[in-house]
Design an enzyme around this catalytic site. Structure first.
Site, PDB file in Angstrom:
ATOM      1  N   CYS A  30      38.915  33.060  45.429  1.00  0.00           N
ATOM      2  CA  CYS A  30      39.182  34.374  46.023  1.00  0.00           C
ATOM      3  C   CYS A  30      38.556  34.467  47.404  1.00  0.00           C
ATOM      4  O   CYS A  30      39.142  35.070  48.310  1.00  0.00           O
ATOM      5  CB  CYS A  30      38.676  35.491  45.110  1.00  0.00           C
ATOM      6  SG  CYS A  30      39.835  35.853  43.752  1.00  0.00           S
ATOM      7  N   ARG A  79      36.629  30.408  40.394  1.00  0.00           N
ATOM      8  CA  ARG A  79      37.542  31.500  40.703  1.00  0.00           C
ATOM      9  C   ARG A  79      37.004  32.338  41.871  1.00  0.00           C
ATOM     10  O   ARG A  79      37.735  32.708  42.778  1.00  0.00           O
ATOM     11  CB  ARG A  79      37.746  32.333  39.441  1.00  0.00           C
ATOM     12  CG  ARG A  79      38.734  33.466  39.591  1.00  0.00           C
ATOM     13  CD  ARG A  79      40.010  33.066  40.225  1.00  0.00           C
ATOM     14  NE  ARG A  79      41.157  33.372  39.385  1.00  0.00           N
ATOM     15  CZ  ARG A  79      42.364  33.670  39.852  1.00  0.00           C
ATOM     16  NH1 ARG A  79      42.593  33.695  41.142  1.00  0.00           N
ATOM     17  NH2 ARG A  79      43.342  33.921  39.039  1.00  0.00           N
TER      18      ARG A  79
HETATM   19  C1  HEC Z   1      43.112  39.662  48.830  1.00  0.00           C
HETATM   20  C2  HEC Z   1      42.872  40.135  47.479  1.00  0.00           C
HETATM   21  C3  HEC Z   1      41.683  39.584  46.716  1.00  0.00           C
HETATM   22  C4  HEC Z   1      40.360  39.675  47.048  1.00  0.00           C
HETATM   23  C5  HEC Z   1      39.759  40.280  48.290  1.00  0.00           C
HETATM   24  C6  HEC Z   1      39.644  39.097  45.949  1.00  0.00           C
HETATM   25  N1  HEC Z   1      40.502  38.659  44.980  1.00  0.00           N
HETATM   26 FE1  HEC Z   1      39.999  38.041  43.110  1.00  0.00          FE
HETATM   27  N2  HEC Z   1      41.978  37.736  42.685  1.00  0.00           N
HETATM   28  C7  HEC Z   1      43.024  38.010  43.528  1.00  0.00           C
HETATM   29  C8  HEC Z   1      44.265  37.629  42.894  1.00  0.00           C
HETATM   30  C9  HEC Z   1      45.661  37.774  43.503  1.00  0.00           C
HETATM   31  C10 HEC Z   1      43.926  37.136  41.627  1.00  0.00           C
HETATM   32  C11 HEC Z   1      44.897  36.639  40.536  1.00  0.00           C
HETATM   33  C12 HEC Z   1      45.549  37.848  39.881  1.00  0.00           C
HETATM   34  C13 HEC Z   1      44.523  38.763  39.309  1.00  0.00           C
HETATM   35  O1  HEC Z   1      43.962  38.504  38.226  1.00  0.00           O
HETATM   36  O2  HEC Z   1      44.189  39.773  40.004  1.00  0.00           O
HETATM   37  C14 HEC Z   1      42.475  37.231  41.510  1.00  0.00           C
HETATM   38  C15 HEC Z   1      41.760  36.888  40.385  1.00  0.00           C
HETATM   39  C16 HEC Z   1      40.394  37.067  40.229  1.00  0.00           C
HETATM   40  C17 HEC Z   1      39.658  36.823  39.002  1.00  0.00           C
HETATM   41  C18 HEC Z   1      40.236  36.304  37.695  1.00  0.00           C
HETATM   42  C19 HEC Z   1      40.611  37.432  36.758  1.00  0.00           C
HETATM   43  C20 HEC Z   1      41.104  36.949  35.428  1.00  0.00           C
HETATM   44  O3  HEC Z   1      41.428  37.802  34.589  1.00  0.00           O
HETATM   45  O4  HEC Z   1      41.167  35.739  35.178  1.00  0.00           O
HETATM   46  C21 HEC Z   1      38.350  37.104  39.272  1.00  0.00           C
HETATM   47  C22 HEC Z   1      37.197  36.975  38.305  1.00  0.00           C
HETATM   48  C23 HEC Z   1      38.274  37.529  40.651  1.00  0.00           C
HETATM   49  N3  HEC Z   1      39.523  37.509  41.197  1.00  0.00           N
HETATM   50  C24 HEC Z   1      37.111  37.904  41.291  1.00  0.00           C
HETATM   51  C25 HEC Z   1      37.025  38.232  42.651  1.00  0.00           C
HETATM   52  C26 HEC Z   1      35.795  38.472  43.348  1.00  0.00           C
HETATM   53  C27 HEC Z   1      34.407  38.449  42.720  1.00  0.00           C
HETATM   54  C28 HEC Z   1      36.110  38.747  44.650  1.00  0.00           C
HETATM   55  C29 HEC Z   1      35.180  38.975  45.823  1.00  0.00           C
HETATM   56  C30 HEC Z   1      34.350  37.826  46.192  1.00  0.00           C
HETATM   57  C31 HEC Z   1      37.556  38.704  44.748  1.00  0.00           C
HETATM   58  N4  HEC Z   1      38.069  38.371  43.520  1.00  0.00           N
HETATM   59  C32 HEC Z   1      38.277  38.995  45.892  1.00  0.00           C
HETATM   60  C33 HEC Z   1      42.933  38.589  44.772  1.00  0.00           C
HETATM   61  C34 HEC Z   1      41.756  38.920  45.418  1.00  0.00           C
END
Ligand code: HEC
Ligand code: HEC
Length: 276
Positions: free
Chosen positions: A237, A233
């Site tokens: 991201c 995951r």
């Molecule tokens: C541009 C926006 C964005 C950024 C920047 C981003 N993410 Fe995400 N992330 C998302 C989206 C959209 C999802 C799916 C929906 C949600 O759970 O937020 C997600 C999901 C996740 C999930 C799963 C959550 C779950 O409940 O299953 C994790 C863990 C996660 N991100 C960690 C990170 C980490 C660590 C970083 C930095 C390296 C990061 N994200 C950067 C948009 C982003």
């Protein structure tokens, strides 16, 4: 002349709508942060940001596709392998869920003293037992055997609060993870915090942004049509912001795993969660 777009305007472009956390559905999986220094006022499971159908699939053990891998791992537990001819059950106990109680909620952490002492997540610990104690081949990251056994270890603590230690030797991993969380990466020049701290509750295209909590991992994702690790995951991201991701199972993501786990300290473990 080069034009710079600010982070706020990128997020404003990507996000539409906006739900206050208070308007979320009933059955809120929400807890207070562990202390006043914690960056979030309330810790909310990703469950709460998913649609009812997805939540229902998670809630029903017979519908939840992640449970199939758990069943396979329950069988695997007593299969002898490797040069030592040993199974997990030979050293732990016949009842895997009982013997792994209180384990999954505490990872990643340092395990063992002496030469073997290292900072490990569940996946690395399982492979450590396989290679060093069973004389068996390590399992590949994000393949069914590894995912199933990781689910088993976490599932033994389902409903228990995430409880990672961030002091002592773990502190440097925690600090590294924290630094990564607030570092801008990739062509979009964004940090984890821009989406999961500043904008949770908002929509990014069709996706309802959560706090990026890790209490449901390994998780079944409709998009993956399968189960994936928390490192997978993280990778996804990072790719979404067009950054070069770190390697699964290695130190950078282990640090990020510790830090993100602490951001959800106290949230109940949901493994295997279902997400879209
Ligand atoms: C541009 C926006 C964005 C950024 C920047 C981003 N993410 Fe995400 N992330 C998302 C989206 C959209 C999802 C799916 C929906 C949600 O759970 O937020 C997600 C999901 C996740 C999930 C799963 C959550 C779950 O409940 O299953 C994790 C863990 C996660 N991100 C960690 C990170 C980490 C660590 C970083 C930095 C390296 C990061 N994200 C950067 C948009 C982003
Ligand atoms: C030859 C004995 C042996 C075998 C076989 C073995 N382990 Fe272990 N395992 C240990 C010992 C010893 C420890 C460290 C002491 C402890 O924490 O229980 C350990 C620790 C662990 C831990 C960490 C426990 C904690 O409290 O942090 C996990 C998870 C684990 N083993 C999973 C497995 C799995 C899954 C298998 C089968 C694929 C397996 N082990 C096979 C001996 C073994």
């Amino acid at each position: 002349m080069k034009k710079f777009i600010s982070i706020t305007s990128i997020v404003a472009l990507l996000c539409a709508g906006g739900y206050a956390a208070a308007e979320l559905a009933d059955g809120y999986t929400k807890v207070d942060p562990p202390n006043a220094e914690h960056p979030l006022d309330e810790l909310i499971s990703g469950y709460q940001f998913r649609k009812e159908g997805t939540q229902a699939t998670q809630d029903d053990d017979f519908e939840n596709p992640g449970m199939l891998l758990l069943d396979q791992a329950m069988d695997q537990w007593s299969v002898a392998e490797g040069s030592e001819g040993k199974a997990c059950s030979d050293c732990h106990s016949d009842d895997p869920l009982e013997s792994m109680q209180g384990v999954g909620s505490t990872y990643p952490k340092f395990t063992e003293e002496g030469d073997h002492r290292a900072f490990r997540n569940i996946e690395n610990q399982i492979n450590h037992c396989r290679t060093e104690r069973m004389g068996a081949k390590p399992w590949k990251y994000d393949k069914p055997d590894m995912l199933g056994m990781t689910i088993l270890v976490r599932h033994a603590d389902r409903g228990e609060p995430v409880n990672v230690a961030i002091d002592g030797d773990a502190e440097s991993y925690f600090e590294r993870g924290k630094e990564m969380y607030y570092t801008r990466y990739g062509q979009l020049d964004m940090a984890c915090s821009h989406c999961h701290e500043d904008n949770y509750g908002n929509y990014i295209r069709a996706d309802h942004l959560s706090q990026g909590q890790t209490n449901g991992f390994p998780t079944y994702r409709l998009k993956w049509q399968g189960v994936g690790s928390v490192h997978r995951r993280f990778k996804g991201c990072m790719k979404n912001i067009r950054a070069e991701p770190y390697k699964v199972g290695e130190e950078d993501f282990l640090s990020l795993e510790l830090y993100t786990s602490w951001r959800g300290q106290g949230l109940p473990i949901e493994t295997p969660a279902v997400r879209n």
